[in-house]
Design a protein around this motif. Structure first.
Motif, short mmCIF file in Angstrom:
data_model
loop_
_atom_site.label_atom_id
_atom_site.label_comp_id
_atom_site.label_asym_id
_atom_site.label_seq_id
_atom_site.Cartn_x
_atom_site.Cartn_y
_atom_site.Cartn_z
N THR A 21 39.38 47.31 48.83
CA THR A 21 39.71 46.37 49.92
C THR A 21 40.25 47.12 51.12
O THR A 21 40.79 48.22 51.00
N ALA A 161 40.69 41.58 50.96
CA ALA A 161 39.35 41.73 50.41
C ALA A 161 38.64 42.90 51.09
O ALA A 161 39.19 43.56 51.98
N THR A 163 35.78 42.48 52.78
CA THR A 163 35.08 42.00 53.98
C THR A 163 35.88 40.88 54.64
O THR A 163 36.74 40.25 54.03
N HIS A 165 34.72 37.94 55.64
CA HIS A 165 34.38 36.62 55.10
C HIS A 165 35.17 36.31 53.84
O HIS A 165 35.75 35.22 53.70
N VAL A 166 35.22 37.26 52.92
CA VAL A 166 35.93 37.02 51.66
C VAL A 166 37.43 36.95 51.90
O VAL A 166 38.13 36.13 51.29
N ALA A 170 39.79 33.86 50.90
CA ALA A 170 40.90 34.09 49.97
C ALA A 170 42.21 33.56 50.54
O ALA A 170 43.03 32.99 49.80
N VAL A 182 41.25 40.04 46.34
CA VAL A 182 39.94 40.07 45.70
C VAL A 182 39.42 41.49 45.75
O VAL A 182 38.97 41.97 46.81
N THR A 187 34.20 40.54 43.83
CA THR A 187 33.76 39.69 44.93
C THR A 187 32.83 38.57 44.49
O THR A 187 33.03 37.40 44.81
N LEU A 191 33.35 34.49 44.62
CA LEU A 191 32.53 33.64 45.46
C LEU A 191 31.75 32.58 44.67
O LEU A 191 31.61 31.44 45.14
N ARG A 194 32.76 28.80 44.41
CA ARG A 194 33.27 28.16 45.61
C ARG A 194 32.22 27.24 46.22
O ARG A 194 31.03 27.56 46.24
N GLY A 247 28.22 38.73 49.08
CA GLY A 247 29.39 39.54 49.40
C GLY A 247 29.15 40.56 50.47
O GLY A 247 29.98 41.45 50.68
#
Length: 418
Positions: A21, A161, A163, A165-166, A170, A182, A187, A191, A194, A247
């Protein structure tokens, strides 16, 4: 304002595995409501609705206590009060929110120069290069949460995370007042279950189109045939969603974000049918937008308007200008031209004017003739007068004596241009 009410919250410990991360997404918890509680501790624990008390305005934010009754941002205050009759309505104090936001962002920047603000209450941070100074990403997240609490007096939630987006997803899962880590290897497991609606960038219409085809989770996106996704949301968004579902997100932290827009809206106490009155209001809002642009040293390349009718249907129209401008007359003329394109003649509840595609003023220079020279001189004089005597002393002649009981509730809408 996030839509979650805190139920289903999932958090990690400080020593959670954060291998791979580097990105933090930090989001203040019910920010507007938290600032109001900070300034008035007697509001703590109460269901709060941040908005005008006339019932015609919309909810700007709400405390978690109110959200558990179903109160959401952009909901009419009258509807919010029906859902939560015991709620306390608090008028918003936008300048105070900006002030607290600057305190929070300063804390972020004390850890890393790679900070990308998304709004007054959230930002991305890249902490890869400061690990030797502060520790692992999860340790840095814990330090940030502690400092925001101790130095500012409000809480925040952090997603950690690999990225952007993640990390953003989170932080939402961790709210309120939590941290979720995460690890890169986890990852896909994070995801998969969700809902598609939880993905950053998936709006209600796209979500409905996907769900209508049985695509309800992020795993479903990964498993769906590309032709089905293309038919649901179009080829461009389809390709992007597949990447995010796997991811994959190559976006980096942007520290020099260009301001996107400046706008003002007005909600009327009574629905308005008088189109001449509405044209005057659009011009008045355009003057306010232009004044903000001039104070910030920006010009607008595009003008857009928002018109909300009595049945809450909302129409938006936009127009690219021949030349960027910060002249209120020019912005107002464009706003009214857009308004004339709207054929619907039903009573109007709200109007708004927004300046978009901003650029530094004077970037294109002036031609041999300046069609706006007179207006530029007039509005410059108005700016000087306002600076000396205040906003209430200067207005267009057409606006004088218009106290007709409309009871407008004004909502300044600006993104960092102050």
């Amino acid at each position: 304002m996030g839509q979650g009410d805190g139920r289903g919250r999932t958090v990690s410990s400080v020593d959670a595995d954060d291998t791979g991360t580097r990105i933090l997404h930090v989001d203040m918890d019910a920010f507007y409501a938290a600032v109001e509680v900070l300034d008035d501790p007697g509001l703590r624990g109460l269901p709060l609705i941040i908005g005008a008390p006339d019932g015609r305005s919309v909810v700007s934010s709400a405390s978690y206590e109110a959200r558990r009754y179903g109160v959401r941002a952009a909901m009419p205050v009258a509807q919010a009060m029906r859902l939560c009759p015991t709620a306390r309505i608090v008028m918003p104090h936008f300048h105070r929110y900006q002030e607290v936001s600057r305190q929070v962002m300063a804390i972020f920047e004390s850890f890393t120069p790679l900070v990308e603000p998304l709004s007054v209450d959230e930002a991305f941070l890249d902490v890869q290069g400061v690990r030797r100074l502060w520790g692992s990403p999860s340790q840095i997240a814990a330090l940030i949460r502690a400092r925001v609490s101790e130095e500012v007096g409000i809480t925040c939630s952090v997603g950690v995370a690999a990225t952007k987006h993640v990390a953003k997803m989170a932080s939402t899962v961790a709210k309120p007042d939590g941290m979720l880590v995460v690890a890169a290897a986890d990852t896909l497991d994070f995801l998969s279950p969700r809902p598609v609606r939880a993905m950053w960038g998936v709006g209600p219409k796209a979500a409905e189109a996907l769900e209508a085809r049985g695509i309800r989770t992020i795993k479903d996106i990964r498993d769906a045939p590309s032709e089905m996704l293309d038919r649901a949301v179009g080829a461009a968004l389809s390709a992007r969603l597949v990447q995010l579902a796997r991811g994959q997100d190559a976006r980096v932290i942007e520290t020099d974000r260009v301001e996107k827009s400046v706008g003002h809206e007005e909600t009327f106490e009574h629905d308005i049918l008088d189109r001449e009155f509405l044209r005057g209001e659009l011009l008045r809002l355009a003057d306010r937008v232009a004044a903000r642009l001039r104070r910030a040293g920006w010009e607008a390349g595009t003008v857009s308007i928002k018109v909300r009718f009595d049945d809450f249907r909302t129409l938006n129209r936009s127009q690219t200008l021949a030349e960027p401008t910060a002249v209120g007359q020019r912005i107002g003329e464009s706003a009214n031209a857009l308004f004339e394109q709207i054929e619907r003649r039903d009573p109007v509840r709200l109007v708004g004017v927004r300046a978009e595609k901003l650029r530094p003023a004077g970037g294109g220079g002036l031609g041999l003739w300046d069609d706006d020279e007179d207006w530029r001189r007039v509005e410059g004089a108005v700016d000087d007068a306002v600076a000396r005597f205040g906003n209430a002393t200067i207005t267009r002649a057409r606006h004088l004596g218009r106290d007709d009981g409309r009871g407008a509730v004004q909502h300044p809408k600006a993104h960092g241009v102050d």
